[in-house]
Design a protein around this motif. Sequence first.
Motif, PDB file in Angstrom:
ATOM      1  N   ASP A 181       0.831  -1.214   0.000  1.00 47.92           N
ATOM      2  CA  ASP A 181       0.000   0.000   0.000  1.00 47.92           C
ATOM      3  C   ASP A 181       0.862   1.259   0.000  1.00 47.92           C
ATOM      4  OD1 ASP A 181      -2.387  -1.429  -0.022  1.00 47.92           O
ATOM      5  OD2 ASP A 181      -2.584  -1.397   2.165  1.00 47.92           O
ATOM      6  N   VAL A 182       1.906   1.239   0.800  1.00 45.27           N
ATOM      7  CA  VAL A 182       2.820   2.387   0.866  1.00 45.27           C
ATOM      8  C   VAL A 182       3.500   2.582  -0.481  1.00 45.27           C
ATOM      9  CG1 VAL A 182       4.922   3.286   1.944  1.00 45.27           C
ATOM     10  CG2 VAL A 182       3.187   2.136   3.347  1.00 45.27           C
ATOM     11  N   SER A 183       3.978   1.511  -1.053  1.00 43.00           N
ATOM     12  CA  SER A 183       4.644   1.566  -2.352  1.00 43.00           C
ATOM     13  C   SER A 183       3.704   2.102  -3.429  1.00 43.00           C
ATOM     14  CB  SER A 183       5.139   0.166  -2.725  1.00 43.00           C
ATOM     15  OG  SER A 183       5.736   0.181  -3.993  1.00 43.00           O
ATOM     16  N   PHE A 207       6.427   8.881  -7.597  1.00 40.84           N
ATOM     17  CA  PHE A 207       7.825   8.514  -7.380  1.00 40.84           C
ATOM     18  C   PHE A 207       8.204   7.403  -8.345  1.00 40.84           C
ATOM     19  CE2 PHE A 207       7.288  10.670  -3.363  1.00 40.84           C
ATOM     20  CZ  PHE A 207       8.562  11.057  -2.982  1.00 40.84           C
ATOM     21  N   ASP A 208       9.457   7.340  -8.693  1.00 39.06           N
ATOM     22  CA  ASP A 208       9.994   6.275  -9.526  1.00 39.06           C
ATOM     23  C   ASP A 208       9.913   4.945  -8.754  1.00 39.06           C
ATOM     24  OD1 ASP A 208      11.770   5.306 -11.840  1.00 39.06           O
ATOM     25  OD2 ASP A 208      12.922   4.751 -10.040  1.00 39.06           O
ATOM     26  N   PRO A 209       9.391   3.872  -9.370  1.00 33.69           N
ATOM     27  CA  PRO A 209       9.258   2.593  -8.655  1.00 33.69           C
ATOM     28  C   PRO A 209      10.573   2.045  -8.090  1.00 33.69           C
ATOM     29  CG  PRO A 209       7.978   2.542 -10.677  1.00 33.69           C
ATOM     30  CD  PRO A 209       8.779   3.816 -10.701  1.00 33.69           C
ATOM     31  N   LYS A 210      11.659   2.159  -8.832  1.00 30.41           N
ATOM     32  CA  LYS A 210      12.952   1.672  -8.338  1.00 30.41           C
ATOM     33  C   LYS A 210      13.385   2.469  -7.100  1.00 30.41           C
ATOM     34  CE  LYS A 210      17.708   0.736  -9.820  1.00 30.41           C
ATOM     35  NZ  LYS A 210      18.510   1.499  -8.923  1.00 30.41           N
ATOM     36  N   LEU A 211      13.192   3.769  -7.139  1.00 30.55           N
ATOM     37  CA  LEU A 211      13.528   4.616  -6.000  1.00 30.55           C
ATOM     38  C   LEU A 211      12.675   4.247  -4.790  1.00 30.55           C
ATOM     39  CD1 LEU A 211      15.077   6.980  -4.737  1.00 30.55           C
ATOM     40  CD2 LEU A 211      13.300   8.503  -5.656  1.00 30.55           C
ATOM     41  N   VAL A 212      11.396   3.999  -5.008  1.00 29.64           N
ATOM     42  CA  VAL A 212      10.504   3.630  -3.907  1.00 29.64           C
ATOM     43  C   VAL A 212      10.984   2.349  -3.228  1.00 29.64           C
ATOM     44  CG1 VAL A 212       8.156   2.835  -3.328  1.00 29.64           C
ATOM     45  CG2 VAL A 212       8.493   4.865  -4.769  1.00 29.64           C
ATOM     46  N   ASP A 272      12.047   9.975   4.522  1.00 31.85           N
ATOM     47  CA  ASP A 272      10.890  10.498   5.245  1.00 31.85           C
ATOM     48  C   ASP A 272       9.565  10.355   4.485  1.00 31.85           C
ATOM     49  OD1 ASP A 272       9.891  11.638   7.624  1.00 31.85           O
ATOM     50  OD2 ASP A 272       9.866  13.629   6.708  1.00 31.85           O
ATOM     51  N   PRO A 273       9.514  10.480   3.160  1.00 31.41           N
ATOM     52  CA  PRO A 273       8.223  10.287   2.480  1.00 31.41           C
ATOM     53  C   PRO A 273       7.607   8.905   2.724  1.00 31.41           C
ATOM     54  CG  PRO A 273       9.751  11.380   1.010  1.00 31.41           C
ATOM     55  CD  PRO A 273      10.542  10.959   2.224  1.00 31.41           C
ATOM     56  N   VAL A 274       8.439   7.895   2.931  1.00 36.59           N
ATOM     57  CA  VAL A 274       7.907   6.571   3.242  1.00 36.59           C
ATOM     58  C   VAL A 274       7.241   6.601   4.612  1.00 36.59           C
ATOM     59  CG1 VAL A 274       8.443   4.118   3.581  1.00 36.59           C
ATOM     60  CG2 VAL A 274       9.640   5.427   1.816  1.00 36.59           C
ATOM     61  N   TRP A 275       7.891   7.238   5.575  1.00 34.36           N
ATOM     62  CA  TRP A 275       7.303   7.336   6.916  1.00 34.36           C
ATOM     63  C   TRP A 275       6.004   8.133   6.862  1.00 34.36           C
ATOM     64  CZ3 TRP A 275      10.345   9.534  11.741  1.00 34.36           C
ATOM     65  CH2 TRP A 275       9.734   9.081  12.911  1.00 34.36           C
TER      66      TRP A 275
END
Length: 159
Positions: free
Chosen positions: A32-34, A43-48, A79-82
């Motif tokens: 879900d986060v991804s 965001f770029d999937p590889k970066l995520v 931080d964007p993931v958090w």
Amino acid sequence: LVYDCKIQPTADELSKSVQMAYKAALNHDFTDVSNFLIFREKFDPKLVNEMIEEYRKHIAILAVYDPLGYDIPISDLVDPVWHTHILYTQDYTSLCKKMGCSYIHHQPFVFEDEAELLMPAYREITYRLHATHFSVNEKFWGKSTRVGCMTKPFKSDLF
């Protein structure tokens, strides 16, 4: 593991606890986060994928060191993931429980000056803990990165 804050755990105990928390984070489903970061935030999937891996490490460190009173700033690149994970409150709370800790609070900055004042602590504490428990990914934790957020409200006599 939960520690009595009056008794400081040994380095070996801390290391084992961080690895246990990391294992819980590694086994946690971040789909879900991804998807939110890729499809909504573009965001770029590889970066995520890289960001989530670094978040797993950082949240494992927080799970062990935050209850001991450490203030551990996070990289602004992670931080964007958090930010996103905490939006999924049940999932976020579930991961905290799986890691054996209570809810890890998230405290954003309002003023850039707040982040600037924390850069020395970020360089010293965050980098050192990542180096101690994991290999440091310089892209996310190196000298060119900036502090993102904290687990506790920022306190300074300047504001």
